[in-house]
Design a protein around this motif. Structure first.
Motif, PDB file in Angstrom:
ATOM      1  N   LEU A  57      40.130  32.376  44.001  1.00  0.00           N
ATOM      2  CA  LEU A  57      40.797  32.628  42.730  1.00  0.00           C
ATOM      3  C   LEU A  57      40.701  34.111  42.408  1.00  0.00           C
ATOM      4  CD1 LEU A  57      38.833  29.825  42.327  1.00  0.00           C
ATOM      5  CD2 LEU A  57      40.391  29.614  40.396  1.00  0.00           C
ATOM      6  N   ILE A  58      41.717  34.643  41.734  1.00  0.00           N
ATOM      7  CA  ILE A  58      41.769  36.068  41.423  1.00  0.00           C
ATOM      8  C   ILE A  58      42.032  36.258  39.936  1.00  0.00           C
ATOM      9  CG2 ILE A  58      43.071  38.214  41.767  1.00  0.00           C
ATOM     10  CD1 ILE A  58      43.632  37.305  44.621  1.00  0.00           C
ATOM     11  N   ARG A  59      41.328  37.206  39.344  1.00  0.00           N
ATOM     12  CA  ARG A  59      41.611  37.663  37.996  1.00  0.00           C
ATOM     13  C   ARG A  59      41.609  39.193  38.016  1.00  0.00           C
ATOM     14  NH1 ARG A  59      42.364  32.986  37.986  1.00  0.00           N
ATOM     15  NH2 ARG A  59      41.814  31.408  36.405  1.00  0.00           N
ATOM     16  N   THR A  60      42.457  39.816  37.192  1.00  0.00           N
ATOM     17  CA  THR A  60      42.486  41.276  37.125  1.00  0.00           C
ATOM     18  C   THR A  60      42.192  41.732  35.705  1.00  0.00           C
ATOM     19  OG1 THR A  60      44.895  41.269  36.778  1.00  0.00           O
ATOM     20  CG2 THR A  60      44.090  41.538  39.052  1.00  0.00           C
ATOM     21  N   PHE A  61      41.590  42.928  35.604  1.00  0.00           N
ATOM     22  CA  PHE A  61      41.141  43.462  34.323  1.00  0.00           C
ATOM     23  C   PHE A  61      41.498  44.937  34.230  1.00  0.00           C
ATOM     24  CE2 PHE A  61      38.388  40.060  35.720  1.00  0.00           C
ATOM     25  CZ  PHE A  61      38.272  39.251  34.591  1.00  0.00           C
ATOM     26  N   ARG A  62      42.011  45.351  33.115  1.00  0.00           N
ATOM     27  CA  ARG A  62      42.265  46.770  32.874  1.00  0.00           C
ATOM     28  C   ARG A  62      40.965  47.413  32.402  1.00  0.00           C
ATOM     29  NH1 ARG A  62      46.555  43.803  31.339  1.00  0.00           N
ATOM     30  NH2 ARG A  62      48.478  44.242  32.489  1.00  0.00           N
ATOM     31  N   ALA A  63      40.079  47.606  33.336  1.00  0.00           N
ATOM     32  CA  ALA A  63      38.739  48.107  33.049  1.00  0.00           C
ATOM     33  C   ALA A  63      38.142  48.649  34.339  1.00  0.00           C
ATOM     34  CB  ALA A  63      37.849  46.992  32.483  1.00  0.00           C
ATOM     35  N   SER A  64      37.080  49.421  34.195  1.00  0.00           N
ATOM     36  CA  SER A  64      36.416  49.966  35.370  1.00  0.00           C
ATOM     37  C   SER A  64      35.670  48.873  36.120  1.00  0.00           C
ATOM     38  CB  SER A  64      35.432  51.064  34.957  1.00  0.00           C
ATOM     39  OG  SER A  64      34.331  50.494  34.252  1.00  0.00           O
ATOM     40  N   VAL A  65      35.412  49.127  37.392  1.00  0.00           N
ATOM     41  CA  VAL A  65      34.678  48.160  38.193  1.00  0.00           C
ATOM     42  C   VAL A  65      33.263  47.976  37.652  1.00  0.00           C
ATOM     43  CG1 VAL A  65      33.862  49.862  39.884  1.00  0.00           C
ATOM     44  CG2 VAL A  65      34.126  47.474  40.570  1.00  0.00           C
ATOM     45  N   ALA A  66      32.665  49.049  37.119  1.00  0.00           N
ATOM     46  CA  ALA A  66      31.311  48.944  36.564  1.00  0.00           C
ATOM     47  C   ALA A  66      31.292  48.023  35.347  1.00  0.00           C
ATOM     48  CB  ALA A  66      30.787  50.333  36.199  1.00  0.00           C
ATOM     49  N   ASP A  67      32.324  48.086  34.525  1.00  0.00           N
ATOM     50  CA  ASP A  67      32.380  47.247  33.333  1.00  0.00           C
ATOM     51  C   ASP A  67      32.562  45.781  33.703  1.00  0.00           C
ATOM     52  OD1 ASP A  67      32.523  46.774  30.489  1.00  0.00           O
ATOM     53  OD2 ASP A  67      34.676  46.487  30.753  1.00  0.00           O
ATOM     54  N   VAL A  68      33.431  45.497  34.655  1.00  0.00           N
ATOM     55  CA  VAL A  68      33.637  44.108  35.079  1.00  0.00           C
ATOM     56  C   VAL A  68      32.386  43.590  35.779  1.00  0.00           C
ATOM     57  CG1 VAL A  68      35.071  42.535  36.431  1.00  0.00           C
ATOM     58  CG2 VAL A  68      36.123  44.483  35.259  1.00  0.00           C
ATOM     59  N   TRP A  69      31.737  44.452  36.565  1.00  0.00           N
ATOM     60  CA  TRP A  69      30.478  44.056  37.214  1.00  0.00           C
ATOM     61  C   TRP A  69      29.452  43.619  36.170  1.00  0.00           C
ATOM     62  CZ3 TRP A  69      28.501  42.970  41.859  1.00  0.00           C
ATOM     63  CH2 TRP A  69      27.112  43.025  42.033  1.00  0.00           C
ATOM     64  N   ALA A  70      29.376  44.357  35.069  1.00  0.00           N
ATOM     65  CA  ALA A  70      28.439  43.990  34.012  1.00  0.00           C
ATOM     66  C   ALA A  70      28.786  42.630  33.414  1.00  0.00           C
ATOM     67  CB  ALA A  70      28.434  45.062  32.923  1.00  0.00           C
ATOM     68  N   SER A  71      30.070  42.303  33.356  1.00  0.00           N
ATOM     69  CA  SER A  71      30.478  41.017  32.791  1.00  0.00           C
ATOM     70  C   SER A  71      30.014  39.838  33.628  1.00  0.00           C
ATOM     71  CB  SER A  71      32.006  40.960  32.646  1.00  0.00           C
ATOM     72  OG  SER A  71      32.452  41.812  31.625  1.00  0.00           O
ATOM     73  N   ILE A  72      29.805  40.048  34.922  1.00  0.00           N
ATOM     74  CA  ILE A  72      29.392  38.943  35.785  1.00  0.00           C
ATOM     75  C   ILE A  72      27.921  39.001  36.174  1.00  0.00           C
ATOM     76  CG2 ILE A  72      31.734  38.685  36.701  1.00  0.00           C
ATOM     77  CD1 ILE A  72      30.776  39.982  39.315  1.00  0.00           C
ATOM     78  N   THR A  73      27.195  40.041  35.697  1.00  0.00           N
ATOM     79  CA  THR A  73      25.783  40.166  36.071  1.00  0.00           C
ATOM     80  C   THR A  73      24.844  40.349  34.887  1.00  0.00           C
ATOM     81  OG1 THR A  73      25.988  42.557  36.435  1.00  0.00           O
ATOM     82  CG2 THR A  73      26.317  41.106  38.357  1.00  0.00           C
ATOM     83  N   ASP A  74      25.281  40.961  33.807  1.00  0.00           N
ATOM     84  CA  ASP A  74      24.426  41.180  32.643  1.00  0.00           C
ATOM     85  C   ASP A  74      24.228  39.845  31.923  1.00  0.00           C
ATOM     86  OD1 ASP A  74      23.358  41.726  30.126  1.00  0.00           O
ATOM     87  OD2 ASP A  74      24.469  43.605  29.910  1.00  0.00           O
ATOM     88  N   PRO A  75      22.999  39.350  31.794  1.00  0.00           N
ATOM     89  CA  PRO A  75      22.789  38.031  31.193  1.00  0.00           C
ATOM     90  C   PRO A  75      23.299  37.917  29.764  1.00  0.00           C
ATOM     91  CG  PRO A  75      20.706  39.195  31.472  1.00  0.00           C
ATOM     92  CD  PRO A  75      21.732  39.964  32.229  1.00  0.00           C
ATOM     93  N   ALA A  76      23.302  39.026  29.027  1.00  0.00           N
ATOM     94  CA  ALA A  76      23.821  38.980  27.665  1.00  0.00           C
ATOM     95  C   ALA A  76      25.329  38.740  27.663  1.00  0.00           C
ATOM     96  CB  ALA A  76      23.498  40.282  26.932  1.00  0.00           C
ATOM     97  N   ARG A  77      25.995  39.170  28.740  1.00  0.00           N
ATOM     98  CA  ARG A  77      27.446  39.004  28.816  1.00  0.00           C
ATOM     99  C   ARG A  77      27.830  37.723  29.543  1.00  0.00           C
ATOM    100  NH1 ARG A  77      29.915  44.981  30.001  1.00  0.00           N
ATOM    101  NH2 ARG A  77      31.843  43.797  29.746  1.00  0.00           N
ATOM    102  N   THR A  78      27.075  37.313  30.535  1.00  0.00           N
ATOM    103  CA  THR A  78      27.391  36.034  31.185  1.00  0.00           C
ATOM    104  C   THR A  78      27.181  34.873  30.219  1.00  0.00           C
ATOM    105  OG1 THR A  78      25.133  35.786  32.081  1.00  0.00           O
ATOM    106  CG2 THR A  78      26.777  36.891  33.479  1.00  0.00           C
TER     107      THR A  78
END
Length: 225
Positions: A82-103
């Motif tokens: 599955l694919i999703r795209t985001f108008r954001a930096s790779v670092a910001d999206v990485w935080a969305s899938i790894t930072d426990p406050a954001r997951t």
């Protein structure tokens, strides 16, 4: 509880092998295109003043677009992609899938030492009973690649997420390496729901309704077996 700044280790300059892995990850999109699967162009970064029309069936849902509960996942062999795209930096999206406050906003929080080879505790906050499960960090290459695995009563789960940024747009490619395709009619809609919940969380929107995904999408995924 240990929370690492980038989700799983210090940031590092990619090695030649890691660069090769990223090129291999890009091959997933090429494989889908070669199989005749229509793939949308990478969107250009721009300001939006209103919602776009929902993505067409089979097209990735993009952050900034109104979500439509239409299936997007594809079976490539025994890999569910599955694919999703985001108008954001790779670092910001990485935080969305790894930072426990954001997951916590789209899947559930986690705690533990997230170094490769270690086991962390992940809460499935949107499942009945909000259970916790053990997950092993198989690979972690911030901010481009994360692979985890888990074992439950249904068997083994082998999940991989790769991120690629181009012109301010980051593409998230989520893959579950299946042991077989018998249960894809149940698994596929679940990941569609969670990835759209990620999009909604980042946009500050309410989570989608799981009833719009299952059993409505079951036939779509079973037809690909």
């Amino acid at each position: 509880m240990t929370i690492l700044m980038d989700g799983c280790g210090e940031f590092h300059v990619p090695t030649e092998n890691e660069r090769a892995d990223r090129l291999a990850a890009r091959g997933l999109r090429d494989a889908l295109e070669a199989a005749g699967v229509p793939m949308p162009p990478v969107p250009q970064q721009r300001r939006r003043t209103r919602w776009r029309r929902p993505a067409a069936q089979g097209s990735p849902t993009t952050e900034g677009e109104k979500m439509s509960p239409m299936p997007t996942g594809r079976l490539v062999g025994t890999d569910l992609a599955l694919i999703r795209t985001f108008r954001a930096s790779v670092a910001d999206v990485w935080a969305s899938i790894t930072d426990p406050a954001r997951t916590a906003g789209w899947f559930g929080p986690w705690h533990g030492d997230a170094a490769p080879g270690s086991t962390i505790k992940v809460q499935m906050a949107y499942e009945e009973g909000q259970p916790w499960m053990d997950c092993t960090i198989d690979r972690c290459e911030p901010p481009y690649r994360l692979a985890i695995s888990a074992l439950d009563e249904h068997g083994g789960w082998h999940l991989e997420m790769t991120l690629v940024e181009s012109a301010g747009v980051t593409e998230l490619r989520f893959t579950q390496h299946l042991n077989g395709t018998d249960g894809v009619g149940e698994v596929g809609p679940g990941w569609e729901y969670y990835l759209d919940a990620l999009v909604a969380s980042r946009a500050g929107e309410p989570a989608p309704n799981f009833g719009d995904y299952y059993p409505a999408m079951k036939e779509y995924f079973e037809a690909q077996r």
